[in-house]
Design an enzyme around this catalytic site. Structure first.
Site, mmCIF file in Angstrom:
data_model
loop_
_atom_site.group_PDB
_atom_site.id
_atom_site.type_symbol
_atom_site.label_atom_id
_atom_site.label_comp_id
_atom_site.label_asym_id
_atom_site.label_seq_id
_atom_site.Cartn_x
_atom_site.Cartn_y
_atom_site.Cartn_z
ATOM 1 N N LYS A 112 -37.507 31.194 8.182
ATOM 2 C CA LYS A 112 -36.692 30.003 7.962
ATOM 3 C C LYS A 112 -35.798 29.692 9.174
ATOM 4 O O LYS A 112 -35.420 28.549 9.393
ATOM 5 C CB LYS A 112 -35.800 30.160 6.721
ATOM 6 C CG LYS A 112 -36.532 30.491 5.422
ATOM 7 C CD LYS A 112 -37.430 29.360 4.968
ATOM 8 C CE LYS A 112 -37.922 29.507 3.540
ATOM 9 N NZ LYS A 112 -38.783 30.688 3.280
HETATM 10 C C1 LIG Z 1 -39.845 30.786 2.464
HETATM 11 C C2 LIG Z 1 -40.731 31.937 2.706
HETATM 12 C C3 LIG Z 1 -42.101 31.861 2.446
HETATM 13 C C4 LIG Z 1 -42.746 30.633 1.853
HETATM 14 O O1 LIG Z 1 -42.735 29.549 2.729
HETATM 15 P P1 LIG Z 1 -42.935 28.056 2.174
HETATM 16 O O2 LIG Z 1 -42.705 27.165 3.316
HETATM 17 O O3 LIG Z 1 -41.913 27.900 1.083
HETATM 18 O O4 LIG Z 1 -44.319 28.004 1.619
HETATM 19 C C5 LIG Z 1 -42.886 32.958 2.764
HETATM 20 N N1 LIG Z 1 -42.338 34.091 3.259
HETATM 21 C C6 LIG Z 1 -41.027 34.208 3.495
HETATM 22 C C7 LIG Z 1 -40.488 35.484 4.026
HETATM 23 C C8 LIG Z 1 -40.179 33.132 3.249
HETATM 24 O O5 LIG Z 1 -38.876 33.250 3.496
#
Ligand SMILES: *Cc1c(COP(=O)(O)O)cnc(C)c1O
Length: 495
Positions: A112
């Site tokens: 993120k």
């Molecule tokens: C948010 C997240 C995901 C999923 O990603 P999306 O964009 O919501 O599909 C997968 N792995 C981790 C570690 C995340 O923080």
């Protein structure tokens, strides 16, 4: 002409990228999408000469043409700096017959950070461009990682407040501690007694609450979103797909024009949608492999064309993917329906009311870029162990879901295409599961002590941001019920 953005749920006039970023979600509750996809006007060899920042700037300029180049460059330089623990920003590790694109070298050790370290700059620049002088209130629902990354991104950013709702019992101990110890005068963190879907639904309801928005307006506030419903989060994510391709080319791992696969551990469908956007732009991608955990709604959707949330919500060891309503799928529906806002609107209403919808069989053609599969809990743990035994490489639970699905994919299709595993979190973010998978020893319960256990066992360094996490002061203790979210927000804003 700069690319403009329109809602997935209507045929209202498109708006500029700055407006779309500032609004977050459209008034008709749709999500903003580009009216067309930009195309590459450089070959990948040329792009491959650039570093991460240059490639990110190239992609941002394509999508956010109403910003000045100098504004975008400033945002990129401030976002992708030494906050990341490697100058490569998104390094690639070649292990176990695949390429692991490590997107967890930022401040919160999950992917993120790739978007949320730049969003505050894009958002505040957008507000300035549009002459908006209200204080921006970022309202965010998190399944664990978005919350912390958004808090880090927005902490003490002038003229903003950030309010994060996380499922009180649905995130890892370390994720929770990272959030409730967040510093910054403008940060608010609330544990919601419910799951992520409750948090997301609640936040969306607040965004769409006319009366509340009116009240906010009168008091000099304006809501915006740091969730992946905001197009300002999606666009920076397109960059690392381009970067990964360029890097593999530069390293001689692939030939110019050679197609590659990406396996993406998926929750809200934001990350994999960014890969789809990259493919629409012309990045040579063969399959987008959508990896789910036991909350496998998307696997079923990709395989059958029916999206059905009438099933048990499973709390798994890959909590950032514990999602039944994947918001960004709406953006894909929009594309595969031939950009039919009414179709999308109707399906979304149906999902609200009947908890399921189906797409017509001819539309399933549009899903052929995708392959869907999932990993069970025990398969996930076994994968962590297997990858470690084979290559001494430690992966987290989300990345393990992706690698496990890749193995299933290879077995089913025999596809020899070179493949990138999108690695979304550091193994230290989900220490308990990772340490248990490797040592098969469940004795040590304290997740903070386990950090050291994992480091010692696998002989890998502890990320700097976790070194003192166990001792940090807890600054946020508020919890609330699902029906109290509005009150909580009003209290925070003093309205
Ligand atoms: C948010 C997240 C995901 C999923 O990603 P999306 O964009 O919501 O599909 C997968 N792995 C981790 C570690 C995340 O923080």
């Amino acid at each position: 002409m700069s690319i403009r953005y329109q809602s997935t749920r209507s045929n209202a006039e498109p708006i500029s990228s700055a407006e779309a970023i500032l609004q977050g979600i459209a008034k008709d509750k749709g999500l903003y999408v580009p009216t067309e996809f930009p195309v590459f006007d450089k070959d990948f060899k040329e792009l491959a000469n650039g570093n991460y920042q240059e490639i990110a700037l190239y992609v941002l300029k394509k999508y956010l043409g109403d910003f000045e180049e100098s504004e975008l460059k400033d945002a990129v330089d401030k976002a992708y700096d030494d906050k990341f623990d490697t100058p490569e920003i998104a390094p690639i590790a070649k292990k176990c017959g695949a390429y692991f694109l490590e997107l967890y070298h930022g401040k919160t050790i999950a992917f993120k950070d790739m978007a949320l370290s730049i969003l505050p700059y894009l958002l505040t620049k957008a507000a300035k461009k549009l002459g908006e002088d209200k204080e921006i209130v970022i309202l965010t629902a998190t399944s664990g990682d978005t919350g912390k990354a958004a808090l880090e991104g927005f902490a003490d950013v002038p003229n903003t407040k950030i309010i994060v709702f996380y499922p009180a019992n649905g995130v890892s101990e370390i994720q929770k501690r990272q959030m409730i110890t967040q510093e910054g005068k403008n940060t608010y963190v609330i544990g919601l007694r419910g799951n992520f879907d409750d948090a997301q639904r609640g936040v969306k309801a607040l965004f769409n609450d006319r009366e509340l928005n009116e009240e906010l307006n009168q008091n000099g506030f304006l809501f915006s979103s740091a969730n992946s419903i905001n197009i300002g989060r999606l666009v920076p994510q397109v960059a690392y797909y381009v970067y990964a391709y360029a890097k593999l080319l530069k390293d001689g791992e692939i030939q110019e024009g050679e197609k590659i696969n990406f396996v993406v551990p998926t929750g809200n469908f934001g990350n994999i949608l960014a890969a789809y956007y990259a493919k629409q732009m012309g990045l040579p991608i063969h399959k987008l492999i959508c990896a789910s955990n036991e909350n496998n709604v998307l696997t079923d959707f990709i395989r059958t064309g029916a999206y059905d949330i009438q099933r048990e919500f499973v709390v798994t060891i890959s909590p950032s993917m514990d999602i039944l309503i994947s918001s960004n799928l709406e953006r894909l529906l929009y594309e595969i329906s031939g950009r039919d806002g009414t179709f999308v609107q109707n399906r979304m209403n149906q999902l609200d009311e009947e908890k399921r919808y189906e797409i017509p069989s001819q539309m399933r053609e549009g899903l052929k870029d995708f392959y869907g599969e999932y990993a069970t809990e025990s398969e996930t743990l076994n994968t962590i162990q297997k990858v470690y035994e084979e290559s001494k490489y430690v992966i987290d639970t989300h990345t393990a879901v992706a690698y496990c699905v890749y193995e299933k994919y290879k077995q089913e299709t025999k596809d020899p295409t070179k493949t990138v595993i999108v690695s979304t979190a550091s193994p230290f973010k989900f220490t308990k599961s990772v340490a248990n998978a490797l040592t098969r020893d469940n004795q040590e319960e304290d997740e903070f002590r386990l950090i050291q256990v994992l480091a010692d066992f696998a002989k890998i360094p502890i990320p700097a941001v976790l070194r003192d996490i166990g001792q940090k002061e807890i600054l946020h203790r508020t919890e609330c019920e699902k029906d109290e979210m509005k009150e909580v927000v009003k209290n925070i804003l003093g309205i």
